[in-house]
Design an enzyme around this catalytic site. Structure first.
Site, PDB file in Angstrom:
ATOM      1  N   ASN A  68       0.839  -1.186   0.000  1.00  0.00           N
ATOM      2  CA  ASN A  68       0.000   0.000   0.000  1.00  0.00           C
ATOM      3  C   ASN A  68       0.884   1.250   0.000  1.00  0.00           C
ATOM      4  OD1 ASN A  68      -2.811  -1.046   0.250  1.00  0.00           O
ATOM      5  ND2 ASN A  68      -2.001  -1.947   2.145  1.00  0.00           N
ATOM      6  N   CYS A  76      -4.257  -7.567  -3.100  1.00  0.00           N
ATOM      7  CA  CYS A  76      -4.895  -6.518  -3.900  1.00  0.00           C
ATOM      8  C   CYS A  76      -5.467  -7.140  -5.169  1.00  0.00           C
ATOM      9  CB  CYS A  76      -3.878  -5.439  -4.254  1.00  0.00           C
ATOM     10  SG  CYS A  76      -4.562  -4.096  -5.257  1.00  0.00           S
ATOM     11  N   CYS A 206     -11.602  -0.778  -6.145  1.00  0.00           N
ATOM     12  CA  CYS A 206     -10.865  -1.681  -5.257  1.00  0.00           C
ATOM     13  C   CYS A 206     -11.340  -3.088  -5.557  1.00  0.00           C
ATOM     14  CB  CYS A 206     -11.121  -1.307  -3.800  1.00  0.00           C
ATOM     15  SG  CYS A 206     -10.447  -2.502  -2.608  1.00  0.00           S
ATOM     16  N   GLY A 207     -10.438  -3.941  -6.057  1.00  0.00           N
ATOM     17  CA  GLY A 207     -10.838  -5.272  -6.474  1.00  0.00           C
ATOM     18  C   GLY A 207     -11.366  -6.141  -5.356  1.00  0.00           C
TER      19      GLY A 207
END
Length: 267
Positions: A68, A76, A206-207
Protein backbone atom coordinates in the site's frame (compact mmCIF):
# COMPACT_ATOMS: atom_id res chain seq x y z
CA UNK A 1 22.53 6.57 -7.14
CA UNK A 2 20.60 3.61 -8.58
CA UNK A 3 17.90 3.50 -11.24
CA UNK A 4 14.68 1.46 -11.15
CA UNK A 5 12.68 0.77 -14.29
CA UNK A 6 8.93 0.68 -13.71
CA UNK A 7 5.63 0.52 -15.50
CA UNK A 8 2.43 2.31 -14.47
CA UNK A 9 -0.81 0.36 -14.87
CA UNK A 10 -4.43 0.95 -13.96
CA UNK A 11 -7.47 -1.27 -13.54
CA UNK A 12 -10.75 0.68 -13.43
CA UNK A 13 -8.89 3.70 -12.08
CA UNK A 14 -6.99 1.79 -9.40
CA UNK A 15 -3.40 2.64 -10.37
CA UNK A 16 -0.15 0.86 -9.53
CA UNK A 17 3.61 1.06 -9.96
CA UNK A 18 4.92 -2.29 -11.23
CA UNK A 19 8.56 -3.33 -11.01
CA UNK A 20 10.04 -6.49 -12.51
CA UNK A 21 11.97 -7.70 -9.48
CA UNK A 22 12.72 -11.25 -10.53
CA UNK A 23 16.45 -10.47 -10.12
CA UNK A 24 15.60 -9.54 -6.47
CA UNK A 25 17.29 -6.16 -6.45
CA UNK A 26 14.49 -3.90 -5.20
CA UNK A 27 14.97 -2.93 -1.54
CA UNK A 28 11.54 -4.17 -0.49
CA UNK A 29 12.29 -3.45 3.18
CA UNK A 30 12.83 0.24 2.39
CA UNK A 31 9.46 1.52 3.60
CA UNK A 32 10.40 5.17 3.15
CA UNK A 33 11.24 4.52 -0.52
CA UNK A 34 7.90 2.78 -1.13
CA UNK A 35 6.01 5.65 0.46
CA UNK A 36 7.96 8.20 -1.61
CA UNK A 37 7.41 6.40 -4.92
CA UNK A 38 3.65 6.14 -4.26
CA UNK A 39 3.38 9.81 -3.27
CA UNK A 40 1.36 11.73 -5.87
CA UNK A 41 3.22 14.99 -5.29
CA UNK A 42 6.84 13.98 -4.69
CA UNK A 43 6.97 10.56 -6.37
CA UNK A 44 5.45 8.62 -9.26
CA UNK A 45 2.06 8.45 -7.60
CA UNK A 46 -0.14 5.37 -7.20
CA UNK A 47 -2.56 3.38 -5.07
CA UNK A 48 0.21 0.86 -4.44
CA UNK A 49 3.52 -0.63 -5.53
CA UNK A 50 3.82 -4.17 -6.89
CA UNK A 51 6.96 -6.27 -7.24
CA UNK A 52 6.82 -9.05 -9.83
CA UNK A 53 9.10 -11.65 -8.28
CA UNK A 54 10.37 -15.14 -9.04
CA UNK A 55 8.05 -18.01 -8.00
CA UNK A 56 8.09 -18.86 -4.30
CA UNK A 57 5.85 -21.92 -4.32
CA UNK A 58 5.68 -25.02 -6.48
CA UNK A 59 3.50 -24.67 -9.56
CA UNK A 60 3.46 -20.86 -9.57
CA UNK A 61 4.68 -18.75 -12.50
CA UNK A 62 5.53 -15.73 -10.38
CA UNK A 63 4.99 -14.09 -7.01
CA UNK A 64 3.20 -10.75 -6.58
CA UNK A 65 4.38 -8.67 -3.62
CA UNK A 66 2.00 -5.77 -2.99
CA UNK A 67 2.56 -2.65 -0.87
CA UNK A 68 0.00 0.00 0.00
CA UNK A 69 1.10 3.66 -0.26
CA UNK A 70 1.92 3.60 3.47
CA UNK A 71 4.15 0.51 2.85
CA UNK A 72 1.75 -1.86 4.65
CA UNK A 73 0.88 -5.11 2.87
CA UNK A 74 -2.28 -6.97 1.91
CA UNK A 75 -3.76 -8.78 -1.06
CA UNK A 76 -4.89 -6.52 -3.90
CA UNK A 77 -7.44 -7.65 -6.49
CA UNK A 78 -7.03 -4.96 -9.14
CA UNK A 79 -3.28 -4.93 -8.51
CA UNK A 80 -3.21 -8.67 -9.16
CA UNK A 81 -5.04 -8.17 -12.44
CA UNK A 82 -2.52 -5.51 -13.49
CA UNK A 83 0.39 -7.68 -12.35
CA UNK A 84 -0.80 -10.56 -14.55
CA UNK A 85 -0.99 -8.30 -17.61
CA UNK A 86 2.45 -6.91 -16.74
CA UNK A 87 3.86 -10.46 -16.46
CA UNK A 88 2.05 -11.48 -19.65
CA UNK A 89 3.72 -8.64 -21.56
CA UNK A 90 7.20 -9.85 -20.62
CA UNK A 91 9.19 -13.06 -20.89
CA UNK A 92 9.83 -14.63 -17.48
CA UNK A 93 12.94 -16.69 -17.07
CA UNK A 94 12.40 -20.17 -18.49
CA UNK A 95 8.96 -19.41 -19.87
CA UNK A 96 7.72 -17.01 -22.53
CA UNK A 97 4.02 -16.23 -22.05
CA UNK A 98 1.70 -15.91 -25.01
CA UNK A 99 -0.94 -13.18 -25.26
CA UNK A 100 -3.67 -15.43 -23.84
CA UNK A 101 -1.65 -17.74 -21.61
CA UNK A 102 -3.13 -18.26 -18.12
CA UNK A 103 -0.95 -18.22 -15.03
CA UNK A 104 -0.75 -19.31 -11.43
CA UNK A 105 0.74 -16.80 -9.02
CA UNK A 106 1.26 -16.50 -5.30
CA UNK A 107 0.55 -13.50 -3.12
CA UNK A 108 0.46 -12.73 0.58
CA UNK A 109 -2.68 -14.87 0.99
CA UNK A 110 -1.62 -17.88 -1.09
CA UNK A 111 -2.08 -19.12 -4.66
CA UNK A 112 -4.33 -17.55 -7.31
CA UNK A 113 -5.08 -18.08 -10.98
CA UNK A 114 -5.14 -15.42 -13.69
CA UNK A 115 -6.13 -15.36 -17.34
CA UNK A 116 -7.42 -13.20 -20.18
CA UNK A 117 -11.18 -13.35 -20.83
CA UNK A 118 -12.60 -11.38 -23.76
CA UNK A 119 -9.93 -8.70 -23.45
CA UNK A 120 -10.32 -8.42 -19.68
CA UNK A 121 -8.21 -9.95 -16.94
CA UNK A 122 -9.87 -12.50 -14.67
CA UNK A 123 -8.32 -13.66 -11.42
CA UNK A 124 -9.37 -16.36 -9.00
CA UNK A 125 -10.03 -15.08 -5.48
CA UNK A 126 -9.71 -16.98 -2.21
CA UNK A 127 -12.76 -18.83 -0.89
CA UNK A 128 -14.84 -16.93 1.66
CA UNK A 129 -15.95 -18.98 4.63
CA UNK A 130 -18.83 -16.72 5.58
CA UNK A 131 -20.38 -13.27 5.77
CA UNK A 132 -20.57 -11.56 9.16
CA UNK A 133 -23.80 -9.61 9.45
CA UNK A 134 -23.09 -6.63 11.72
CA UNK A 135 -26.56 -5.09 11.47
CA UNK A 136 -29.46 -4.70 9.05
CA UNK A 137 -27.40 -2.64 6.62
CA UNK A 138 -23.80 -3.72 7.30
CA UNK A 139 -21.68 -6.79 6.56
CA UNK A 140 -18.03 -7.69 7.13
CA UNK A 141 -16.21 -9.94 4.65
CA UNK A 142 -12.56 -11.01 4.33
CA UNK A 143 -11.55 -11.26 0.65
CA UNK A 144 -7.78 -11.15 1.12
CA UNK A 145 -8.28 -7.81 2.84
CA UNK A 146 -11.03 -6.99 5.38
CA UNK A 147 -14.02 -5.08 4.02
CA UNK A 148 -16.91 -3.48 5.83
CA UNK A 149 -19.94 -3.22 3.50
CA UNK A 150 -22.53 -0.53 4.21
CA UNK A 151 -25.74 -0.56 2.17
CA UNK A 152 -27.03 2.99 1.69
CA UNK A 153 -29.66 4.80 -0.40
CA UNK A 154 -27.08 6.59 -2.57
CA UNK A 155 -23.29 6.14 -2.31
CA UNK A 156 -22.73 9.43 -4.14
CA UNK A 157 -24.50 11.34 -1.36
CA UNK A 158 -22.06 10.03 1.29
CA UNK A 159 -19.29 12.17 2.81
CA UNK A 160 -17.06 9.15 2.38
CA UNK A 161 -14.01 10.14 4.41
CA UNK A 162 -16.01 11.29 7.41
CA UNK A 163 -18.34 8.29 7.32
CA UNK A 164 -15.54 5.79 6.69
CA UNK A 165 -13.49 7.14 9.60
CA UNK A 166 -16.31 6.23 11.99
CA UNK A 167 -15.57 2.59 11.20
CA UNK A 168 -11.88 2.72 10.23
CA UNK A 169 -10.91 4.36 13.52
CA UNK A 170 -13.74 3.00 15.65
CA UNK A 171 -13.13 0.69 18.64
CA UNK A 172 -13.21 -2.58 16.69
CA UNK A 173 -11.01 -1.68 13.70
CA UNK A 174 -8.70 1.12 14.86
CA UNK A 175 -5.68 -1.15 15.41
CA UNK A 176 -5.72 -3.34 12.29
CA UNK A 177 -7.80 -1.07 10.07
CA UNK A 178 -10.60 -1.96 7.68
CA UNK A 179 -11.64 -0.95 4.18
CA UNK A 180 -15.05 0.73 4.13
CA UNK A 181 -17.47 0.45 1.21
CA UNK A 182 -20.78 2.20 0.58
CA UNK A 183 -23.09 0.48 -1.92
CA UNK A 184 -26.56 0.15 -3.34
CA UNK A 185 -28.12 -2.43 -5.67
CA UNK A 186 -29.89 -0.71 -8.57
CA UNK A 187 -30.45 -1.36 -12.29
CA UNK A 188 -29.33 -5.01 -11.85
CA UNK A 189 -25.89 -4.06 -10.54
CA UNK A 190 -24.04 -2.88 -7.47
CA UNK A 191 -22.93 0.76 -7.45
CA UNK A 192 -20.25 1.52 -4.88
CA UNK A 193 -17.52 3.73 -3.48
CA UNK A 194 -14.55 2.56 -1.40
CA UNK A 195 -12.32 4.05 1.27
CA UNK A 196 -9.11 1.99 1.43
CA UNK A 197 -6.97 1.48 4.49
CA UNK A 198 -3.29 1.93 3.68
CA UNK A 199 -4.27 4.60 1.16
CA UNK A 200 -6.42 6.28 3.84
CA UNK A 201 -8.57 7.92 1.19
CA UNK A 202 -11.16 7.06 -1.43
CA UNK A 203 -9.91 5.17 -4.47
CA UNK A 204 -11.67 4.98 -7.84
CA UNK A 205 -11.93 1.19 -7.51
CA UNK A 206 -10.86 -1.68 -5.26
CA UNK A 207 -10.84 -5.27 -6.47
CA UNK A 208 -11.17 -6.96 -3.09
CA UNK A 209 -13.86 -4.40 -2.19
CA UNK A 210 -15.78 -5.06 -5.40
CA UNK A 211 -15.60 -8.79 -4.65
CA UNK A 212 -16.83 -8.26 -1.10
CA UNK A 213 -19.68 -6.01 -2.27
CA UNK A 214 -20.84 -8.59 -4.80
CA UNK A 215 -20.73 -11.37 -2.19
CA UNK A 216 -22.67 -9.21 0.24
CA UNK A 217 -25.32 -8.67 -2.46
CA UNK A 218 -25.44 -12.43 -3.07
CA UNK A 219 -25.68 -13.20 0.65
CA UNK A 220 -28.59 -10.77 0.98
CA UNK A 221 -30.43 -12.31 -1.97
CA UNK A 222 -30.18 -9.43 -4.43
CA UNK A 223 -28.38 -11.57 -7.02
CA UNK A 224 -26.88 -15.03 -7.37
CA UNK A 225 -24.04 -16.58 -9.34
CA UNK A 226 -22.71 -13.42 -10.97
CA UNK A 227 -22.81 -9.73 -10.14
CA UNK A 228 -21.87 -6.66 -12.17
CA UNK A 229 -20.31 -3.88 -10.10
CA UNK A 230 -19.92 -0.21 -11.05
CA UNK A 231 -17.23 1.87 -9.36
CA UNK A 232 -16.19 5.45 -10.05
CA UNK A 233 -13.35 4.03 -12.15
CA UNK A 234 -15.33 1.57 -14.25
CA UNK A 235 -17.15 -1.75 -14.39
CA UNK A 236 -16.10 -5.14 -13.02
CA UNK A 237 -17.77 -8.53 -12.69
CA UNK A 238 -17.71 -11.05 -9.87
CA UNK A 239 -18.75 -14.68 -10.18
CA UNK A 240 -19.11 -17.07 -7.24
CA UNK A 241 -20.83 -20.22 -6.02
CA UNK A 242 -22.62 -20.18 -2.68
CA UNK A 243 -21.70 -22.99 -0.29
CA UNK A 244 -23.98 -24.71 2.18
CA UNK A 245 -22.09 -23.16 5.09
CA UNK A 246 -22.97 -19.60 4.12
CA UNK A 247 -19.72 -18.92 2.32
CA UNK A 248 -18.61 -18.77 -1.29
CA UNK A 249 -16.19 -20.70 -3.50
CA UNK A 250 -15.09 -20.50 -7.13
CA UNK A 251 -14.87 -16.72 -6.81
CA UNK A 252 -13.49 -14.73 -9.75
CA UNK A 253 -13.00 -11.03 -10.43
CA UNK A 254 -12.73 -9.71 -13.99
CA UNK A 255 -12.31 -6.28 -15.54
CA UNK A 256 -10.17 -4.13 -17.83
CA UNK A 257 -6.52 -3.22 -17.31
CA UNK A 258 -4.29 -0.74 -19.15
CA UNK A 259 -0.63 0.21 -19.18
CA UNK A 260 -0.40 3.98 -18.71
CA UNK A 261 3.33 4.59 -19.21
CA UNK A 262 6.82 3.29 -18.54
CA UNK A 263 9.70 5.10 -16.92
CA UNK A 264 12.90 5.03 -14.90
CA UNK A 265 13.25 6.57 -11.46
CA UNK A 266 16.56 7.34 -9.76
CA UNK A 267 16.90 6.59 -6.05
Amino acid sequence: MASIAFSKWEGTGNDFILVDDRPSVFPSDAEALIRRLCDRHFGIGSDGLILLQAPRVEGADYHMEFFNPDASQSFCGNGSRCAFAFWNSRSPRGRAPGPTQPAVFSAIDGKHTASWSNGRVRIGMRDVSGVERLDEHTDLIQTGSPHLLSWVDDPEAIDIVAEAHKHRYGPRFAKEGVNVNFMRYIHDRVEMRTYERGVEAETLSCGTGVTAAALSAMARGSVSGACDVHTRGGHLRVEATATGAGGFSGISLSGPVREVFQGVVEI
